[in-house]
Scaffold this active site. Structure first.
Site, PDB file in Angstrom:
ATOM      1  CB  SER A  75     105.424  34.925 -10.892  1.00 55.98           C
ATOM      2  OG  SER A  75     106.507  34.137 -11.345  1.00 55.98           O
TER       3      SER A  75
ATOM      4  CG  ASP B 259     104.202  31.911 -17.588  1.00 58.43           C
ATOM      5  OD1 ASP B 259     103.659  30.843 -17.937  1.00 58.43           O
ATOM      6  OD2 ASP B 259     104.285  32.278 -16.400  1.00 58.43           O
TER       7      ASP B 259
ATOM      8  CD  GLU C  87      99.067  29.632  -9.418  1.00 54.91           C
ATOM      9  OE1 GLU C  87      99.372  29.713 -10.629  1.00 54.91           O
ATOM     10  OE2 GLU C  87      99.248  30.553  -8.606  1.00 54.91           O
TER      11      GLU C  87
ATOM     12  CD  GLU D 242      97.752  32.585 -16.251  1.00 52.34           C
ATOM     13  OE1 GLU D 242      96.632  33.123 -16.110  1.00 52.34           O
ATOM     14  OE2 GLU D 242      98.757  32.929 -15.609  1.00 52.34           O
TER      15      GLU D 242
HETATM   16  O1  KIV Z   1     104.324  32.682 -13.391  1.00 53.57           O
HETATM   17  C1  KIV Z   1     104.572  31.815 -12.553  1.00 53.57           C
HETATM   18  O2  KIV Z   1     105.502  31.927 -11.761  1.00 53.57           O
HETATM   19  C2  KIV Z   1     103.721  30.652 -12.498  1.00 53.57           C
HETATM   20  C3  KIV Z   1     103.738  29.849 -11.222  1.00 53.57           C
HETATM   21  C4  KIV Z   1     102.411  29.391 -10.852  1.00 53.57           C
HETATM   22  C5  KIV Z   1     104.599  28.675 -11.282  1.00 53.57           C
HETATM   23  O3  KIV Z   1     103.029  30.339 -13.415  1.00 53.57           O
END
Ligand code: KIV
Length: 245
Positions: A26, A64, A162, A95
């Site tokens: 994000s 991530d 989510e 993801e």
């Molecule tokens: O990248 C992000 O901030 C997320 C949120 C859904 C927690 O994956």
């Protein structure tokens, strides 16, 4: 759990006993000003993760894997290696779909903790046709339940849901033995995460339905963060108004 991208906020979150800091992609939207997470590079994620890791003393640090950095097990391992070795992350989030099970296994077998992200997966925004609630209807719900189970069996240590209907995230949480973290997934998951900018009420445009401005009524960012932590721990957040049918 809260998202976090730099040293200053990490110090505050760590002091307020936020248990997991997520360096989310994000960052592409809230830090870099893009309108999706797709432009976020692995270099950028390594950079933000290292900023957080440098000062993070207590929290578990998850980062991530950004768009297209885990298309196969070999590439996923190389990308995760950078997040752990150069960034200082303790775990990676990806993801997921059922097709990612072998990637989860490859990471898990090399001792890398993995969080599988299901539901609204922003890296697939164009395939999903927008930022929409996922898992509505019997067929989609059964499929998500099966995928969650499959990812757990593949070695996922954590699941993040989510924008998933409240009843479905409750079923998934009850069925799995690994912890389930929710964002826009109702009150019944084991943990909650928010994007920090949503929690502080500084997201441009309309705030997401699932978030709350915790800065309202308090006088510091530290107080807003501790109010979030307390509201989650006491079951006061998320409320019915934050969930999806
Ligand atoms: O990248 C992000 O901030 C997320 C949120 C859904 C927690 O994956």
């Amino acid at each position: 759990m809260l998202t976090d991208y730099d040293a200053s906020f990490s110090r505050v979150m760590d002091l307020q006993n936020i248990e997991v800091l997520l360096v989310g992609d994000s960052a592409g939207m809230v830090i870099q000003g893009h309108d999706s997470t797709l432009p976020v590079t692995l270099d950028a994620m390594v950079y933000h993760t290292s900023c957080v890791a440098r000062v993070c003393r207590r929290a578990f640090l998850m980062a991530d894997l950004p768009f297209m950095t885990y298309p196969d097990p070999h590439t996923a391992l190389a990308s995760a290696k950078r997040l752990l070795q150069e960034g200082g992350a303790h775990a990676v989030k990806l993801e997921a779909s059922a097709a990612q099970a072998e990637i989860v296994t490859a990471l898990s077998e090399r001792g890398i903790p993995v969080c599988a992200h299901l539901g609204l997966t922003p890296q697939s925004v164009h395939k999903l046709g927008g930022y929409k609630v996922q898992g509505r209807g019997q067929e989609a719900a059964t499929q998500m339940l099966e995928t969650a189970q499959r990812l757990q069996n593949a070695g996922a240590d954590l699941l993040l849901l989510e924008c998933v209907p409240v009843a479905l995230s409750k079923r998934i949480t009850q069925q799995l033995t690994i912890p389930v973290v929710g964002i826009g997934a109702g009150p019944d998951t084991d943990a909650q995460v928010l994007v920090m900018q949503d929690l502080l009420g500084i997201t441009p445009g309309r705030a997401p339905k699932f978030s709350r401005n915790f800065l309202e009524g308090v006088s510091s960012i530290a107080q807003a963060i501790s109010a979030f932590r307390d509201a989650v721990k006491s079951g006061k957040f998320p409320g019915p108004e934050h969930g999806f049918e």
